[in-house]
Design an enzyme around this catalytic site. Structure first.
Site, PDB file in Angstrom:
ATOM      1  N   LYS A 139      51.698  47.092  29.155  1.00  0.00           N
ATOM      2  CA  LYS A 139      51.484  46.933  27.720  1.00  0.00           C
ATOM      3  C   LYS A 139      51.371  48.275  27.008  1.00  0.00           C
ATOM      4  O   LYS A 139      52.059  48.507  26.012  1.00  0.00           O
ATOM      5  CB  LYS A 139      50.209  46.110  27.463  1.00  0.00           C
ATOM      6  CG  LYS A 139      50.413  44.633  27.377  1.00  0.00           C
ATOM      7  CD  LYS A 139      50.817  43.963  28.673  1.00  0.00           C
ATOM      8  CE  LYS A 139      49.680  43.839  29.658  1.00  0.00           C
ATOM      9  NZ  LYS A 139      50.027  43.015  30.836  1.00  0.00           N
ATOM     10  N   ASP A 154      39.860  45.018  36.039  1.00  0.00           N
ATOM     11  CA  ASP A 154      41.261  44.783  35.706  1.00  0.00           C
ATOM     12  C   ASP A 154      41.497  45.476  34.371  1.00  0.00           C
ATOM     13  O   ASP A 154      40.992  45.042  33.336  1.00  0.00           O
ATOM     14  CB  ASP A 154      41.519  43.277  35.600  1.00  0.00           C
ATOM     15  CG  ASP A 154      42.987  42.977  35.300  1.00  0.00           C
ATOM     16  OD1 ASP A 154      43.742  43.929  35.002  1.00  0.00           O
ATOM     17  OD2 ASP A 154      43.378  41.799  35.367  1.00  0.00           O
ATOM     18  N   TRP A 160      42.449  35.280  32.901  1.00  0.00           N
ATOM     19  CA  TRP A 160      43.911  35.234  33.035  1.00  0.00           C
ATOM     20  C   TRP A 160      44.262  34.272  34.182  1.00  0.00           C
ATOM     21  O   TRP A 160      43.685  34.363  35.265  1.00  0.00           O
ATOM     22  CB  TRP A 160      44.415  36.654  33.340  1.00  0.00           C
ATOM     23  CG  TRP A 160      45.890  36.787  33.510  1.00  0.00           C
ATOM     24  CD1 TRP A 160      46.857  36.246  32.716  1.00  0.00           C
ATOM     25  CD2 TRP A 160      46.568  37.509  34.542  1.00  0.00           C
ATOM     26  NE1 TRP A 160      48.105  36.614  33.182  1.00  0.00           N
ATOM     27  CE2 TRP A 160      47.951  37.378  34.289  1.00  0.00           C
ATOM     28  CE3 TRP A 160      46.147  38.264  35.645  1.00  0.00           C
ATOM     29  CZ2 TRP A 160      48.921  37.973  35.106  1.00  0.00           C
ATOM     30  CZ3 TRP A 160      47.096  38.855  36.450  1.00  0.00           C
ATOM     31  CH2 TRP A 160      48.463  38.708  36.182  1.00  0.00           C
TER      32      TRP A 160
HETATM   33  N1  PLA Z   1      45.626  41.362  34.107  1.00  0.00           N
HETATM   34  C1  PLA Z   1      45.521  40.760  32.926  1.00  0.00           C
HETATM   35  C2  PLA Z   1      44.157  40.492  32.378  1.00  0.00           C
HETATM   36  C3  PLA Z   1      46.672  40.381  32.221  1.00  0.00           C
HETATM   37  O1  PLA Z   1      46.537  39.768  31.046  1.00  0.00           O
HETATM   38  C4  PLA Z   1      47.935  40.634  32.767  1.00  0.00           C
HETATM   39  C5  PLA Z   1      49.186  40.233  32.063  1.00  0.00           C
HETATM   40  C6  PLA Z   1      47.982  41.308  34.004  1.00  0.00           C
HETATM   41  C7  PLA Z   1      46.810  41.653  34.639  1.00  0.00           C
HETATM   42  C8  PLA Z   1      49.235  41.642  34.717  1.00  0.00           C
HETATM   43  O2  PLA Z   1      50.206  42.248  34.034  1.00  0.00           O
HETATM   44  P1  PLA Z   1      51.267  43.170  34.748  1.00  0.00           P
HETATM   45  O3  PLA Z   1      51.376  42.701  36.161  1.00  0.00           O
HETATM   46  O4  PLA Z   1      52.506  42.971  34.000  1.00  0.00           O
HETATM   47  O5  PLA Z   1      50.706  44.531  34.641  1.00  0.00           O
HETATM   48  N2  PLA Z   1      49.116  39.094  31.252  1.00  0.00           N
HETATM   49  C9  PLA Z   1      50.247  38.696  30.398  1.00  0.00           C
HETATM   50  C10 PLA Z   1      51.532  38.478  31.161  1.00  0.00           C
HETATM   51  C11 PLA Z   1      50.516  39.765  29.356  1.00  0.00           C
HETATM   52  C12 PLA Z   1      51.470  37.544  32.326  1.00  0.00           C
HETATM   53  O6  PLA Z   1      50.862  36.477  32.279  1.00  0.00           O
HETATM   54  O7  PLA Z   1      52.060  37.932  33.337  1.00  0.00           O
HETATM   55  C13 PLA Z   1      49.820  37.410  29.672  1.00  0.00           C
HETATM   56  O8  PLA Z   1      50.593  36.922  28.831  1.00  0.00           O
HETATM   57  O9  PLA Z   1      48.696  36.935  29.929  1.00  0.00           O
END
Ligand code: PLA
Length: 462
Positions: free
Chosen positions: A308, A272, A191
């Site tokens: 989510k 995570d 991510w």
């Molecule tokens: N960790 C991972 C692996 C994630 O994909 C995301 C969110 C988070 C943490 C953090 O989300 P939160 O802070 O809302 O709990 N990833 C998303 C959204 C869904 C984003 O980028 O913020 C994504 O589209 O990758």
């Protein structure tokens, strides 16, 4: 008396006026002198005169700033919002949509909110620095399992944080203050926010091999080699399930191999967990990796998000749990977590955590939640099959079986940057430039449009 006083007063005022004006003149000349000296210095250095802009100046103190780029994930939504096309489709950010393409508030969330509103004994007071006690207990139980010995032995320190991102950040700052090793290993790819969170949290980021584009699967050997070469004590970030962006998770046997190596080398796992229940539809199955590590009695950190799995994206509710060797250590860890949190945002918000605690503590709501969660996970899995079938039906060149093999919210398609740009320009389909598609944003109605776009992109730029 009055007159005497007032005349004495006016005399003093006149005297002070005089001394003020003397002082004022002195300050004035001092400022002029300083300005002249600094301007000379500036002129000497730069060959011309430059004033430092201040709040009172016509020139902004922030004049030098460049326009920052949009976030690689959230910026996709910004671009999507600007597109007037009626067929536009946002598959960028991982946000669940219904078959009608609408955001979803879970029924159980609505019910919990009703209960909270009706309860007049509830206030909006500040909650403790580490969050709602009940929420923390229930969150730890959700990820570690009913009857977890670590919880029974009071070895888990949990703090409610601002969802997954905030939990990772608090964890990073805690580690950079209190842990001997500041290197954290993250998978490639991962991510996009991970390296930024950990760098700013005071850790030094290194990577381990994870995804093999040749097999569209896990580079298990590469991963083990890299972790084996890590310095003792290094922190290792692991996606608990539904790896983002690849949708590739280790098998249970591979998790066991990873656990053995991590424990053997004395590395510190940091999970995570942003998708518990969202990957397979089962909360327990998706917690497998975390429970495997906690089961051996060793220590680890877990960042949990309810964005989510409860659809509470904007409520920003999550938790950081640190599993420790003993109850004594866990108590100290919690006290130190509070010192990290207090100067950051003082204490977390009350509403989202109250919703989660209401659902997790009520047998019926909890059950209904698992049903709704399973429905969301199943809909995503069915989108995988529909997209795969649509590409097969079109005879799109390439092996697309990874679409149905991958798990969780995303498909890592293998489409390159140019193909993604083409799909956005010609088909108004928005996705991240690494070719990641949020399957949760698709519906039966939009699958054909996406399949047409992928087909055209592969034929044109394949
Ligand atoms: N960790 C991972 C692996 C994630 O994909 C995301 C969110 C988070 C943490 C953090 O989300 P939160 O802070 O809302 O709990 N990833 C998303 C959204 C869904 C984003 O980028 O913020 C994504 O589209 O990758």
């Amino acid at each position: 008396m009055m007159g005497k006083n007032s005349s004495a007063c006016s005399f003093e005022e006149k005297e002070s006026d005089k001394s003020l004006s003397v002082a004022g003149r002195r300050i004035g000349s001092l400022v002029r002198q300083l300005a002249a000296t600094s301007m000379e210095g500036q002129a000497d250095r730069d060959g011309d005169l430059r004033f430092q802009p201040t709040a009172g100046s016509a020139v902004s103190a922030f004049q030098h700033l460049e326009q920052a780029p949009e976030d690689p994930i959230l910026g996709v939504t910004v671009a999507y919002n600007k597109d007037p096309s009626p067929v536009k489709l946002n598959l960028g950010v991982g946000a669940y949509r219904t078959e009608e393409g609408k955001p979803l508030v879970l029924d159980v969330v609505r019910q919990a909110e009703e209960l909270l509103i009706q309860d007049r004994s509830r206030y909006k007071e500040y909650i403790p620095i580490a969050g709602l006690v009940e929420f923390n207990k229930l969150s730890a139980k959700l990820i570690l399992g009913d009857g977890s010995p670590a919880i029974g032995e009071k070895r888990v320190a949990t703090a409610q944080c601002l969802t997954g991102t905030g939990s990772l950040r608090v964890g990073a700052e805690f580690l950079s203050k209190h842990y001997s090793q500041h290197i954290i290993y993250i998978p490639v790819p991962t991510w996009g926010n991970h390296p930024k969170i950990f760098n700013l949290g005071g850790l030094s980021v290194k990577t381990y091999r994870y995804y093999d584009p040749r097999t569209s699967g896990l580079d298990y050997e590469g991963m083990l080699e890299d972790l084996h070469a890590a310095p003792p004590g290094a922190i290792v970030l692991l996606h608990a399930c539904a790896h983002n962006p690849t949708g590739v998770d280790p098998t249970q046997d591979q998790w066991e191999g990873i656990r053995q190596l991590i424990r053997l080398k004395g590395l510190l796992p940091f999970f995570d967990s942003a998708y518990q229940g969202f990957a397979s539809g089962s909360l327990d199955a998706d917690a497998y990796s975390v429970r495997l590590f906690v089961g051996d009695g060793g220590e680890c950190l877990i960042a949990q998000s309810f964005a989510k799995n409860m659809g509470l994206y904007g409520e920003r509710v999550g938790a950081l749990s640190i599993v420790c060797r003993s109850a004594t250590v866990a108590t100290r860890v919690e006290s130190q977590l509070k010192l990290v949190i207090r100067p950051m945002y003082s204490s977390p918000p009350i509403h989202g955590a109250s919703i989660v605690a209401t659902i997790l503590s009520d047998r019926n709501l909890y059950y209904n939640w698992t049903v709704e969660l399973k429905n969301m996970a199943d809909r995503i899995i069915s989108m995988r099959h529909q997209l795969y079938d649509a590409l097969k039906a079109r005879g799109t060149p390439g092996d697309w079986s990874h679409i149905i093999k991958q798990i969780g919210m995303f498909t890592f398609t293998g489409l390159n940057k140019d193909q993604v740009s083409f799909m956005t320009a010609e088909y108004h389909i928005y996705l991240t430039s690494d070719g990641r598609i949020s399957m949760a944003g698709l519906s039966s109605k939009t699958v054909p449009h996406l399949a047409d776009a992928i087909h055209a992109a592969v034929l044109r730029l394949g």
